[in-house]
Write an enzyme that holds these catalytic residues in place. Structure first.
Site: not given
Ligand code: NAI
Length: 383
Positions: A14, A131, A159, A162, A208
């Site tokens: 995403q 995370n 954060d 926000r 975080h």
């Molecule tokens: P998402 O679930 O849409 O995408 C994650 C992607 O990572 C998926 O396409 C998955 O197939 C891929 N993936 C999983 N294992 C992998 C690997 N070993 N190598 C490469 N790709 C791999 O999640 P989204 O919404 O894009 O969020 C990504 C991460 O960011 C999540 O862990 C979420 O919790 C974190 N996050 C952190 C924030 C922060 O402020 N630090 C804010 C928002 C999200």
């Protein structure tokens, strides 16, 4: 002109979907920097990743992009990488224990660290978003020993943004209100809408997670050329107080006085509840701000002269946080790949107390990954 090699893991996810256009339009590294983008994901996401690559081609981003590689091969993705944006991670499933999630993502970060060590440029700049982001940095760092810890960061900017957004919302609401009954309207007193450059002093400290400490005690607004304390603009010190809680599940509503810190902590859940999807657009924008402040010239930087929140190594911090952790602090970035701890930040007593709890959580997470990875993966005080 040299081309910047940028790897984005979780390329089919995403956040990547919102981030890629920002990079390709020159809003992250600057319009004059050409980028070779490598999108990495795991084999089950290969088709989705190919779809993203097709959309990039169809979007005609040709002036900044010097090519896009969609791959499931870590060696190809990290080859000579100068910037790594680590979004790829394992999502929390219903019923999953926190320790299990930390362990699963630690294994992914171990692989990413090894790939950085083997294939990336040794001055590669890294932002970990997946995370648990600060603890993932520890694991990454221990498996990429050639990389300075100062090159590894994690995202706490969402954060931070926000909190700034909520403060601006309240300040503009307050400034636009009639001065007093019969005292004229906002237009009459020349009210100017405040923007992000008119706020300083905000910082999110700690982990975080829900233990993060969004502190607004030093926030000031730029009004008519002078910096004035937030309370004198917003007019309700209770809303800024860290110990005030909000009953609305983290949503700050029009006309409502509630706790800012709780609202910031609950914002992700509030967006998820409303959208039924996580906050990918604002996360991508926060990553763009984090990277442009750190790596791009001042003209591109979002906050060229202000301290911002950034997850960095605690080594050498002047705030009393133990060394050997990654933690969110106020930092100044010069746009040249360097950062420094911001000076002049003093936490109020309540914030100190909350930060101690957040640090205790970071240490607990550290001990979880140390046990799981063995080999003293994240030895306190190392490097
Ligand atoms: P998402 O679930 O849409 O995408 C994650 C992607 O990572 C998926 O396409 C998955 O197939 C891929 N993936 C999983 N294992 C992998 C690997 N070993 N190598 C490469 N790709 C791999 O999640 P989204 O919404 O894009 O969020 C990504 C991460 O960011 C999540 O862990 C979420 O919790 C974190 N996050 C952190 C924030 C922060 O402020 N630090 C804010 C928002 C999200």
């Amino acid at each position: 002109m040299a081309t910047l090699k940028v790897v984005v893991t979780g390329g089919a996810g995403q956040i990547a979907y919102s981030l890629v256009p920002l990079i390709a339009r020159g809003l992250v590294f600057g319009p004059g920097v050409r980028v070779h983008l490598r999108l990495l994901d795991i084999p089950p996401a290969a088709n989705a990743l190919e779809g993203v690559a097709m959309e990039v081609q169809d979007s005609l981003f040709s002036t900044v992009l010097d090519g896009v590689l969609a791959t499931t091969d870590e060696a190809q993705a990290f080859d000579g990488a100068q910037v790594a944006i680590l979004l790829g991670g394992f999502p929390r499933r219903p019923g999953m224990e926190r320790g299990d999630l930390i362990g699963k993502n630690a294994s992914i970060m171990k692989r990413m660290g090894e790939a950085l060590e083997r294939y990336a440029c040794h001055n590669c700049k890294v932002v970990v978003v997946a995370n648990p982001a600060p603890t993932n940095c520890l694991v990454l760092s221990s498996h990429a020993p050639s990389l300075s810890r100062r090159n590894i960061s994690c995202l706490s900017r969402l954060d931070h943004d926000r909190m700034v957004g909520m403060l601006l919302h309240e300040a503009n609401r307050s400034l636009s209100a009639p001065v007093s009954a019969g005292g004229g309207d906002a237009g009459a007193r020349g009210w100017r809408r405040l923007g992000p450059a008119d706020v300083r002093g905000a910082c999110v400290w700690g982990n975080h997670s829900n233990s993060q400490v969004p502190d607004a005690s030093a926030v000031e607004f730029l009004i008519d050329g002078s910096w004035v304390p937030a309370v004198s603009v917003i007019g309700d010190s209770g809303w800024l107080d860290l110990s005030t809680s909000t009953p609305q599940g983290g949503r700050v509503l029009e006309g409502e006085v509630s706790g800012l810190a709780e609202a910031v902590r609950g914002r992700g859940a509030a967006v998820l509840g409303a959208r039924k999807l996580s906050s990918a657009m604002s996360a991508a924008n926060a990553i763009a701000g984090h990277l442009s402040d750190w790596l791009a010239p001042a003209a591109v930087s979002v906050s060229p002269s202000q301290a911002v929140s950034m997850g960095v190594t605690s080594d050498g911090n002047p705030f009393g946080v133990p060394e050997g952790l990654f933690c969110s602090f106020p930092v100044h970035c010069g746009g040249d790949g360097e950062w420094a701890f911001a000076e002049g930040y003093r936490l109020p007593e309540e914030a100190e107390r909350q930060l101690e709890a957040s640090i205790a959580e970071l240490r607990e997470e550290k001990s979880i990954v140390s046990e799981m990875l063995g080999e003293g993966a994240a030895t306190e005080g190392s490097q």
